[in-house]
Design a protein around this motif. Structure first.
Motif, PDB file in Angstrom:
ATOM      1  N   ALA A   1      66.106  43.917  27.642  1.00 48.33           N
ATOM      2  CA  ALA A   1      65.289  43.448  26.514  1.00 48.33           C
ATOM      3  C   ALA A   1      65.673  44.197  25.229  1.00 48.33           C
ATOM      4  O   ALA A   1      65.806  43.586  24.166  1.00 48.33           O
ATOM      5  CB  ALA A   1      63.806  43.640  26.828  1.00 48.33           C
ATOM      6  N   ALA A   2      65.853  45.504  25.335  1.00 49.84           N
ATOM      7  CA  ALA A   2      66.230  46.302  24.163  1.00 49.84           C
ATOM      8  C   ALA A   2      67.610  45.902  23.645  1.00 49.84           C
ATOM      9  O   ALA A   2      67.824  45.820  22.427  1.00 49.84           O
ATOM     10  CB  ALA A   2      66.193  47.788  24.511  1.00 49.84           C
ATOM     11  N   ALA A   3      68.539  45.622  24.546  1.00 50.01           N
ATOM     12  CA  ALA A   3      69.892  45.210  24.126  1.00 50.01           C
ATOM     13  C   ALA A   3      69.846  43.862  23.413  1.00 50.01           C
ATOM     14  O   ALA A   3      70.533  43.660  22.407  1.00 50.01           O
ATOM     15  CB  ALA A   3      70.817  45.147  25.339  1.00 50.01           C
TER      16      ALA A   3
ATOM     17  N   SER B   1      61.947  34.808  26.099  1.00 51.04           N
ATOM     18  CA  SER B   1      61.073  35.625  26.935  1.00 51.04           C
ATOM     19  C   SER B   1      61.837  35.941  28.208  1.00 51.04           C
ATOM     20  O   SER B   1      62.818  35.278  28.543  1.00 51.04           O
ATOM     21  CB  SER B   1      59.753  34.922  27.245  1.00 51.04           C
ATOM     22  N   ILE B   2      61.371  36.971  28.888  1.00 53.72           N
ATOM     23  CA  ILE B   2      62.009  37.401  30.127  1.00 53.72           C
ATOM     24  C   ILE B   2      61.007  37.250  31.259  1.00 53.72           C
ATOM     25  O   ILE B   2      59.918  37.816  31.215  1.00 53.72           O
ATOM     26  CB  ILE B   2      62.490  38.864  30.028  1.00 53.72           C
TER      27      ILE B   2
ATOM     28  N   PHE C   1      58.065  40.090  25.888  1.00 50.80           N
ATOM     29  CA  PHE C   1      58.285  40.825  27.129  1.00 50.80           C
ATOM     30  C   PHE C   1      56.991  41.516  27.522  1.00 50.80           C
ATOM     31  O   PHE C   1      56.363  42.181  26.694  1.00 50.80           O
ATOM     32  CB  PHE C   1      59.408  41.823  26.841  1.00 50.80           C
ATOM     33  N   ASP C   2      56.586  41.357  28.763  1.00 49.35           N
ATOM     34  CA  ASP C   2      55.296  41.892  29.188  1.00 49.35           C
ATOM     35  C   ASP C   2      55.157  43.396  28.960  1.00 49.35           C
ATOM     36  O   ASP C   2      54.098  43.863  28.573  1.00 49.35           O
ATOM     37  CB  ASP C   2      55.001  41.540  30.648  1.00 49.35           C
ATOM     38  N   GLN C   3      56.229  44.147  29.170  1.00 50.91           N
ATOM     39  CA  GLN C   3      56.138  45.597  29.006  1.00 50.91           C
ATOM     40  C   GLN C   3      55.883  46.003  27.552  1.00 50.91           C
ATOM     41  O   GLN C   3      55.441  47.116  27.297  1.00 50.91           O
ATOM     42  CB  GLN C   3      57.406  46.284  29.536  1.00 50.91           C
ATOM     43  N   TRP C   4      56.164  45.090  26.607  1.00 51.28           N
ATOM     44  CA  TRP C   4      55.938  45.382  25.190  1.00 51.28           C
ATOM     45  C   TRP C   4      54.760  44.611  24.615  1.00 51.28           C
ATOM     46  O   TRP C   4      54.061  45.107  23.739  1.00 51.28           O
ATOM     47  CB  TRP C   4      57.160  44.999  24.348  1.00 51.28           C
ATOM     48  N   ASP C   5      54.584  43.388  25.056  1.00 52.73           N
ATOM     49  CA  ASP C   5      53.694  42.471  24.358  1.00 52.73           C
ATOM     50  C   ASP C   5      52.360  42.170  25.025  1.00 52.73           C
ATOM     51  O   ASP C   5      51.468  41.658  24.372  1.00 52.73           O
ATOM     52  CB  ASP C   5      54.424  41.135  24.105  1.00 52.73           C
TER      53      ASP C   5
END
Length: 116
Positions: free
Chosen positions: A26-28, A8-9, A38-42
């Motif tokens: 995160a994408a890399a 997680s970040i 990741f909050d922006q995705w999950d």
């Protein structure tokens, strides 16, 4: 076969440019076979981000928590502000209990200004 890597970040919300930089990290990681929470995705729409972060800190399925350090993160951590303050207190407690721990990984991730 090796175990799947999950991380997680944890980071401080900063400028939109910084948030994009975090998203690119995160994408890399995902592109290199590491599952990222990741909050922006999950985070679910309307879900408390504090609740989301606390669940990640306790999630035993995660191999690591990447703590992205930046000037804003430092201010919030030092003053125990918001989600960063809670994350830092939790991580600090775990690190002090087990100085050989490898779960929490600090990453210097400061905003780099372009050359003048």
């Amino acid at each position: 076969m090796s175990a799947e890597k999950r991380v997680s970040i944890a980071y401080a919300w900063d400028t939109p440019e910084y948030q994009l930089r975090v998203k690119k990290l995160a994408a890399a990681l995902e592109a290199n076979g590491i599952e990222v929470r990741f909050d922006q995705w999950d985070a679910e729409p309307g879900q408390s981000l504090n609740y989301f972060m606390e669940r990640l800190m306790l999630d035993e399925q995660l191999n690591n928590v990447l703590l992205l350090l930046s000037p804003i993160y430092k201010i919030k951590a030092d003053q125990a502000l918001g989600g960063v303050g809670r994350e830092t207190q939790y991580a600090r407690d775990k690190i002090m209990r087990d100085v050989k721990q490898t779960r929490f990984i600090p990453v210097l991730f400061a905003v780099v200004s372009p050359a003048a």
